[in-house]
Design a protein around this motif. Sequence first.
Motif, PDB file in Angstrom:
ATOM      1  N   ILE A  75       0.841  -1.196   0.000  1.00 19.53           N
ATOM      2  CA  ILE A  75       0.000   0.000   0.000  1.00 19.53           C
ATOM      3  C   ILE A  75       0.876   1.246   0.000  1.00 19.53           C
ATOM      4  O   ILE A  75       0.612   2.216  -0.726  1.00 19.53           O
ATOM      5  N   GLY A  76       1.935   1.228   0.807  1.00 14.92           N
ATOM      6  CA  GLY A  76       2.852   2.363   0.841  1.00 14.92           C
ATOM      7  C   GLY A  76       3.448   2.657  -0.519  1.00 14.92           C
ATOM      8  O   GLY A  76       3.612   3.828  -0.907  1.00 14.92           O
ATOM      9  N   HIS A  77       3.755   1.626  -1.278  1.00 16.92           N
ATOM     10  CA  HIS A  77       4.322   1.825  -2.614  1.00 16.92           C
ATOM     11  C   HIS A  77       3.298   2.471  -3.554  1.00 16.92           C
ATOM     12  O   HIS A  77       3.671   3.277  -4.420  1.00 16.92           O
ATOM     13  N   VAL A  78       2.024   2.100  -3.408  1.00 18.51           N
ATOM     14  CA  VAL A  78       0.996   2.745  -4.229  1.00 18.51           C
ATOM     15  C   VAL A  78       0.883   4.222  -3.846  1.00 18.51           C
ATOM     16  O   VAL A  78       0.790   5.098  -4.718  1.00 18.51           O
ATOM     17  N   VAL A  79       0.901   4.501  -2.541  1.00 10.12           N
ATOM     18  CA  VAL A  79       0.856   5.897  -2.087  1.00 10.12           C
ATOM     19  C   VAL A  79       2.037   6.679  -2.663  1.00 10.12           C
ATOM     20  O   VAL A  79       1.901   7.839  -3.059  1.00 10.12           O
ATOM     21  N   TRP A  94       7.275  12.453  -5.485  1.00  9.20           N
ATOM     22  CA  TRP A  94       7.932  12.012  -4.258  1.00  9.20           C
ATOM     23  C   TRP A  94       8.149  13.181  -3.287  1.00  9.20           C
ATOM     24  O   TRP A  94       8.639  14.236  -3.665  1.00  9.20           O
ATOM     25  N   GLY A  95       7.745  12.982  -2.047  1.00 12.89           N
ATOM     26  CA  GLY A  95       7.962  13.963  -1.000  1.00 12.89           C
ATOM     27  C   GLY A  95       6.919  15.047  -0.911  1.00 12.89           C
ATOM     28  O   GLY A  95       6.882  15.805   0.062  1.00 12.89           O
ATOM     29  N   GLU A  96       6.057  15.135  -1.909  1.00 11.16           N
ATOM     30  CA  GLU A  96       5.038  16.192  -1.918  1.00 11.16           C
ATOM     31  C   GLU A  96       3.938  15.862  -0.912  1.00 11.16           C
ATOM     32  O   GLU A  96       3.453  14.733  -0.871  1.00 11.16           O
ATOM     33  N   PRO A  97       3.518  16.827  -0.089  1.00  6.58           N
ATOM     34  CA  PRO A  97       2.420  16.567   0.860  1.00  6.58           C
ATOM     35  C   PRO A  97       1.147  16.170   0.117  1.00  6.58           C
ATOM     36  O   PRO A  97       0.869  16.668  -0.981  1.00  6.58           O
ATOM     37  N   ALA A 147       6.179  10.571   7.469  1.00  4.28           N
ATOM     38  CA  ALA A 147       7.637  10.433   7.357  1.00  4.28           C
ATOM     39  C   ALA A 147       8.130  10.704   5.943  1.00  4.28           C
ATOM     40  O   ALA A 147       9.210  11.279   5.751  1.00  4.28           O
ATOM     41  N   THR A 148       7.356  10.284   4.949  1.00  4.04           N
ATOM     42  CA  THR A 148       7.793  10.412   3.553  1.00  4.04           C
ATOM     43  C   THR A 148       7.244  11.656   2.871  1.00  4.04           C
ATOM     44  O   THR A 148       7.792  12.088   1.856  1.00  4.04           O
ATOM     45  N   ARG A 149       6.159  12.214   3.431  1.00  2.88           N
ATOM     46  CA  ARG A 149       5.524  13.387   2.847  1.00  2.88           C
ATOM     47  C   ARG A 149       5.141  14.369   3.954  1.00  2.88           C
ATOM     48  O   ARG A 149       3.951  14.570   4.248  1.00  2.88           O
ATOM     49  N   PRO A 150       6.143  14.973   4.618  1.00  2.04           N
ATOM     50  CA  PRO A 150       5.842  15.896   5.720  1.00  2.04           C
ATOM     51  C   PRO A 150       4.890  16.998   5.272  1.00  2.04           C
ATOM     52  O   PRO A 150       4.973  17.491   4.148  1.00  2.04           O
TER      53      PRO A 150
END
Length: 261
Positions: free
Chosen positions: A59-63, A69-72, A91-94
């Motif tokens: 699921i995280g990979h789909v997100v 990448w990194g965009e909120p 953590a990946t998209r502050p």
Amino acid sequence: MAEQQPGASRFLRTTGQHATIEPDPFTDGGFVLSIGGAEQSHVNLADPADIFYEYLRRIGHVVDLAAPWGEPISALHLGAGALTLARYIQATRPGSVQYAVELERELLDFVLAQLPLPEGTQLHTVIGDARDALAGLPAELRFDVVILDIFSGPEAPEHIACTEFYREAAARLTPRGVLIVNVGDEPGLTLVRSQVAAMRRAMADVAAFAEACMFTGRYPGNIILTGTQGPWPEAWTAALSARGPHPAKVLAGVELDVLAG
């Protein structure tokens, strides 16, 4: 920051079960949430971007693909558990704005007290049934990802496992938004098949992502269904297959027809 207490437990009045949170002896900073004696979620407080359960990593990979990448992003979690994916997104998209719906108030309170969210997390919590809560959200709210993680076997709530609910969820998506559904099923994949068909009636396109052997229908496990508002991006098939966990397989288009009976 609250102190994590080994062996902490809480009685859940809605289901009549006990929830426990125990340290993971194999992961520094890791904790396991169990409900009724069955492991339900794993979180790594030291590294929230590290996801232990394979289906949640998928699921995280789909997100990861739903926005640059990194965009909120804006995210809606239907079924909160230990908020593993909410922690991952922060953590990946502050700066992401997230909502989490959970039926068990005691469970959500327990998790937040024992396993605090990363600093800066913008998470709004809603207690209630997933479909009722979805309808009750402010009318203007739209999400880049809607994640449904409620189904845990062949018995699924009829008012959620249906095309009408998926249409209601799709109406909450931004133009780039995707609907992600984790379906836990038994051999034969009866529930998976019904949900592929239901999602196809609600979304422009649907793909399935899982460990390759799951598509044989011989084993119990999890298959991740993703609904898009346009044609399924072929590049996503390659990206998800490469990211794993391995062996990974993605079915889309005519290849998915075998699961849509």
